[in-house]
Design a protein around this motif. Structure first.
Motif, PDB file in Angstrom:
ATOM      1  N   GLN A 271       2.835 -17.271  -8.547  1.00  0.00           N
ATOM      2  CA  GLN A 271       1.973 -16.410  -7.753  1.00  0.00           C
ATOM      3  C   GLN A 271       1.028 -17.248  -6.896  1.00  0.00           C
ATOM      4  O   GLN A 271       0.852 -16.975  -5.708  1.00  0.00           O
ATOM      5  CB  GLN A 271       1.183 -15.485  -8.671  1.00  0.00           C
ATOM      6  N   ARG A 272       0.442 -18.303  -7.481  1.00  0.00           N
ATOM      7  CA  ARG A 272      -0.455 -19.172  -6.708  1.00  0.00           C
ATOM      8  C   ARG A 272       0.306 -19.883  -5.590  1.00  0.00           C
ATOM      9  O   ARG A 272      -0.190 -20.015  -4.470  1.00  0.00           O
ATOM     10  CB  ARG A 272      -1.131 -20.184  -7.626  1.00  0.00           C
ATOM     11  N   LYS A 273       1.519 -20.348  -5.876  1.00  0.00           N
ATOM     12  CA  LYS A 273       2.324 -21.017  -4.853  1.00  0.00           C
ATOM     13  C   LYS A 273       2.667 -20.051  -3.720  1.00  0.00           C
ATOM     14  O   LYS A 273       2.630 -20.414  -2.548  1.00  0.00           O
ATOM     15  CB  LYS A 273       3.599 -21.590  -5.462  1.00  0.00           C
ATOM     16  N   MET A 274       3.003 -18.815  -4.096  1.00  0.00           N
ATOM     17  CA  MET A 274       3.329 -17.813  -3.073  1.00  0.00           C
ATOM     18  C   MET A 274       2.109 -17.516  -2.206  1.00  0.00           C
ATOM     19  O   MET A 274       2.225 -17.414  -0.981  1.00  0.00           O
ATOM     20  CB  MET A 274       3.854 -16.531  -3.724  1.00  0.00           C
ATOM     21  N   GLN A 275       0.933 -17.380  -2.821  1.00  0.00           N
ATOM     22  CA  GLN A 275      -0.283 -17.116  -2.058  1.00  0.00           C
ATOM     23  C   GLN A 275      -0.589 -18.260  -1.099  1.00  0.00           C
ATOM     24  O   GLN A 275      -0.950 -18.030   0.051  1.00  0.00           O
ATOM     25  CB  GLN A 275      -1.463 -16.885  -3.008  1.00  0.00           C
ATOM     26  N   ALA A 276      -0.427 -19.503  -1.571  1.00  0.00           N
ATOM     27  CA  ALA A 276      -0.670 -20.666  -0.715  1.00  0.00           C
ATOM     28  C   ALA A 276       0.325 -20.677   0.446  1.00  0.00           C
ATOM     29  O   ALA A 276      -0.049 -20.969   1.584  1.00  0.00           O
ATOM     30  CB  ALA A 276      -0.570 -21.958  -1.520  1.00  0.00           C
ATOM     31  N   GLY A 277       1.581 -20.342   0.168  1.00  0.00           N
ATOM     32  CA  GLY A 277       2.599 -20.291   1.221  1.00  0.00           C
ATOM     33  C   GLY A 277       2.290 -19.239   2.260  1.00  0.00           C
ATOM     34  O   GLY A 277       2.427 -19.468   3.470  1.00  0.00           O
ATOM     35  N   VAL A 278       1.864 -18.065   1.810  1.00  0.00           N
ATOM     36  CA  VAL A 278       1.515 -16.986   2.744  1.00  0.00           C
ATOM     37  C   VAL A 278       0.322 -17.399   3.598  1.00  0.00           C
ATOM     38  O   VAL A 278       0.295 -17.142   4.809  1.00  0.00           O
ATOM     39  CB  VAL A 278       1.236 -15.668   1.974  1.00  0.00           C
ATOM     40  N   GLN A 279      -0.670 -18.057   2.992  1.00  0.00           N
ATOM     41  CA  GLN A 279      -1.827 -18.522   3.757  1.00  0.00           C
ATOM     42  C   GLN A 279      -1.417 -19.525   4.831  1.00  0.00           C
ATOM     43  O   GLN A 279      -1.916 -19.489   5.953  1.00  0.00           O
ATOM     44  CB  GLN A 279      -2.879 -19.127   2.826  1.00  0.00           C
ATOM     45  N   LYS A 280      -0.475 -20.429   4.512  1.00  0.00           N
ATOM     46  CA  LYS A 280       0.008 -21.397   5.504  1.00  0.00           C
ATOM     47  C   LYS A 280       0.727 -20.690   6.651  1.00  0.00           C
ATOM     48  O   LYS A 280       0.572 -21.057   7.810  1.00  0.00           O
ATOM     49  CB  LYS A 280       0.936 -22.415   4.848  1.00  0.00           C
TER      50      LYS A 280
END
Length: 159
Positions: free
Chosen positions: A123-132
């Protein structure tokens, strides 16, 4: 008769563990949740094992997990069958805060959810990816807006 089935189940599980120098944890589920041999077992988002065998008894399935040596899983951790949004299935271990650990050849109760479960690391990786992605889109739109303004200024110049 039931005692014989449990003995056979325990013997097969023990022999499996001896063959490949991996620890075996057996997880009891009411439903196997479309798991298949070879499906991954994840702990904190890292693959630490795989589904190795199925043992069916009335109203339950025991699933043997072949775990990498040295993996320490706290007692009372949850073994969750995760059906991903893309159709693949795995087991996500949600560790407890216990200080004692599950041992080789232990049997634990599993948890099945009907909806996909995303572990906290993913979930944290997905959130970071979406932010990028959002940041990149913002930069593209800003650059496009700057180019548009330059074109407008150029077209307003007298010949």
């Amino acid at each position: 008769m039931a005692a014989n089935k449990i003995f056979v189940f325990a013997a097969v599980t023990f022999l499996s563990a001896c063959q490949n120098n991996k620890s075996i944890i057996s997880v009891s589920y009411e439903d196997g949740g479309n798991l298949q041999e070879g499906d991954k077992v994840l702990l904190e988002g890292i693959a630490v094992g795989e589904v190795s065998k199925f043992h069916f008894v009335p109203k339950k399935v025991f699933i043997d997990l072949s775990m990498e040596q040295g993996v320490k899983i706290p007692l009372n951790s949850q073994f969750v069958v995760n059906k991903s949004l893309l159709g693949s299935t795995c087991i996500i271990i949600k560790p407890s805060h216990e200080t004692a650990f599950i041992s080789n050849m232990d049997t634990v109760m599993g948890v099945s959810y009907k909806e996909p479960v995303i572990d906290s690391v993913k979930q944290r990786k997905m959130q970071a990816g979406v932010q990028k992605i959002i940041q990149g889109l913002s930069e593209v739109l800003h650059a496009a807006d700057t180019d548009s303004m330059s074109s407008v200024k150029e077209s307003n110049k007298p010949f």
